[in-house]
Write a protein that holds these residues in place. Structure first.
Motif, PDB file in Angstrom:
ATOM      1  N   LEU A 279       0.832  -1.194   0.000  1.00 44.47           N
ATOM      2  CA  LEU A 279       0.000   0.000   0.000  1.00 44.47           C
ATOM      3  C   LEU A 279       0.871   1.250   0.000  1.00 44.47           C
ATOM      4  O   LEU A 279       1.913   1.303   0.664  1.00 44.47           O
ATOM      5  CB  LEU A 279      -0.904   0.021   1.229  1.00 44.47           C
ATOM      6  CG  LEU A 279      -2.139  -0.888   1.224  1.00 44.47           C
ATOM      7  CD1 LEU A 279      -2.812  -0.844   2.583  1.00 44.47           C
ATOM      8  CD2 LEU A 279      -3.116  -0.460   0.130  1.00 44.47           C
TER       9      LEU A 279
ATOM     10  N   ASP B  89      -2.138   5.886   1.291  1.00 44.66           N
ATOM     11  CA  ASP B  89      -3.274   5.008   1.590  1.00 44.66           C
ATOM     12  C   ASP B  89      -3.212   4.481   3.026  1.00 44.66           C
ATOM     13  O   ASP B  89      -4.236   4.340   3.694  1.00 44.66           O
ATOM     14  CB  ASP B  89      -3.304   3.839   0.611  1.00 44.66           C
ATOM     15  CG  ASP B  89      -3.603   4.294  -0.817  1.00 44.66           C
ATOM     16  OD1 ASP B  89      -4.297   5.322  -0.970  1.00 44.66           O
ATOM     17  OD2 ASP B  89      -3.130   3.631  -1.757  1.00 44.66           O
TER      18      ASP B  89
ATOM     19  N   GLN C 136      -6.004   4.960   5.892  1.00 44.91           N
ATOM     20  CA  GLN C 136      -6.602   3.846   6.624  1.00 44.91           C
ATOM     21  C   GLN C 136      -6.445   3.983   8.129  1.00 44.91           C
ATOM     22  O   GLN C 136      -7.273   3.500   8.894  1.00 44.91           O
ATOM     23  CB  GLN C 136      -5.992   2.521   6.157  1.00 44.91           C
ATOM     24  CG  GLN C 136      -6.457   2.071   4.793  1.00 44.91           C
ATOM     25  CD  GLN C 136      -6.188   0.595   4.559  1.00 44.91           C
ATOM     26  OE1 GLN C 136      -6.096  -0.182   5.506  1.00 44.91           O
ATOM     27  NE2 GLN C 136      -6.083   0.205   3.300  1.00 44.91           N
TER      28      GLN C 136
END
Length: 345
Positions: free
Chosen positions: A303, A307, A311
């Motif tokens: 990732l 990102d 998250q």
């Protein structure tokens, strides 16, 4: 009355055994000799025994979801082969009757797992053994219940014989998509969304003798379990439970004290008071869990840093980078490069 914040602990050995079982089950590998251990017959050190029951139930649920095994708890119960000298196997090997074995099981269950209510109840021509986990609000407890009750049924059948049958089973968990496997394992109707998780059977079963009964070994085994009983109230493991909850909550955008209080079944004010009593500060603990989760995601996934920041609930990547650098003294990108490079020999 406010729900009491007590989250049970299973022994580290029991956690290791369950993980070992899942390792093979998730790969459709079952050792030819059936060499799976059951619950430990020894009491581990206090430091080793504090594995969160909350974390354990979530581990089972996560493993079931990621592997596509919708009935992982049942699979584990059915793979746990052969009698043993654990609390399950030992009692049903040596007790004179089913009733005495179940009464001892209810009494000595804290040896292997606290934060759980196990009780033998008789009324109005029926009997049931209740297995309820305290304070796991918002947690999928189906796999743990299926694993524990499935093991208990196997022990009963070994001690009494295959002719024995349950009246029905109740599970305080939502009904899964496929219910047939549960009926097949328990060989009885299964009711979901019930008030209690329990095995229901005829009271006549309680007086049924166990073929392998041995009064001397039974007395010795019960004395052994008595010595392993927790002395007084087990220390609460709120911090361990919060850590397990936070790992999931941060990635769901729910990592606030209000959400934690709701999931633990208390008011925010009660949650704050309990944290203060145990010298736990919610925000610093959350920050630590965020950074530990970030380290795992950077080293185990591809990732993008942006990102991962998103998250973990950071409004901007720059805020995540500053927090991560403060915690590790490295930028996220530098940490990932070091993790991928591995140790230098």
């Amino acid at each position: 009355m406010t729900t009491r914040l007590v989250v049970g602990a299973i022994s580290a050995e029991a956690n290791r055994v369950a993980t070992h079982l899942m390792h093979h089950l998730l790969r459709d590998e079952i050792p030819a000799d059936g060499a799976f251990l059951a619950w430990p017959a020894h009491r581990p050190s206090p430091e080793a025994s504090k594995t969160s029951l909350l974390g354990f139930t979530r581990m089972l649920s996560s493993a079931a979801e990621q592997s596509g095994r919708a009935h992982l708890g049942l699979d584990m119960a059915c793979t746990d082969m052969g009698p043993s000298h654990s609390i399950f196997g030992g009692l049903f090997l040596y007790a004179p009757t089913v009733g005495s074995a179940l009464e001892s099981l209810a009494r000595y269950f804290p040896v292997v797992q606290t934060g759980t209510r196990v009780e033998l109840v008789q009324n109005q021509g029926s009997a049931r053994l209740i297995y309820d986990i305290h304070n796991l609000a918002g947690t999928d407890r189906l796999h743990d219940a299926a694993y524990t009750l499935g093991k208990l049924c196997r022990s009963l059948r070994r001690g009494v014989g295959e002719s024995w049958a349950l009246d029905h089973v109740t599970l305080s968990a939502p009904a899964p998509r496929l219910q047939t496997p549960y009926q097949r394992v328990f060989r009885a109707p299964v009711v979901f969304d019930a008030q209690h998780t329990a095995l229901h059977f005829s009271p006549q079963l309680l007086s049924q003798p166990i073929a392998s009964a041995d009064s001397r070994r039974y007395a010795d085994f019960c004395a052994h379990l008595e010595r392993m009983m927790p002395a007084g109230q087990e220390p609460e493991v709120l911090e361990d439970a919060l850590r397990a909850w936070m790992v999931h909550a941060v990635r769901m955008g729910r990592a606030t004290l209000d959400h934690a209080a709701a999931d633990f079944g208390v008011t925010p004010r009660t949650m704050q008071r309990r944290l203060k009593e145990q010298h736990i500060s919610f925000q610093p603990l959350l920050a630590q869990v965020r950074m530990e989760t970030a380290q795992h995601m950077l080293s185990q996934s591809t990732l993008a840093v942006m990102d991962i920041a998103d998250q973990l609930g950071f409004s901007e990547t720059s805020a995540f980078t500053r927090a991560f650098r403060s915690y590790t003294r490295q930028s996220p990108s530098a940490f990932r490069q070091s993790a991928l490079a591995g140790p230098i020999h």
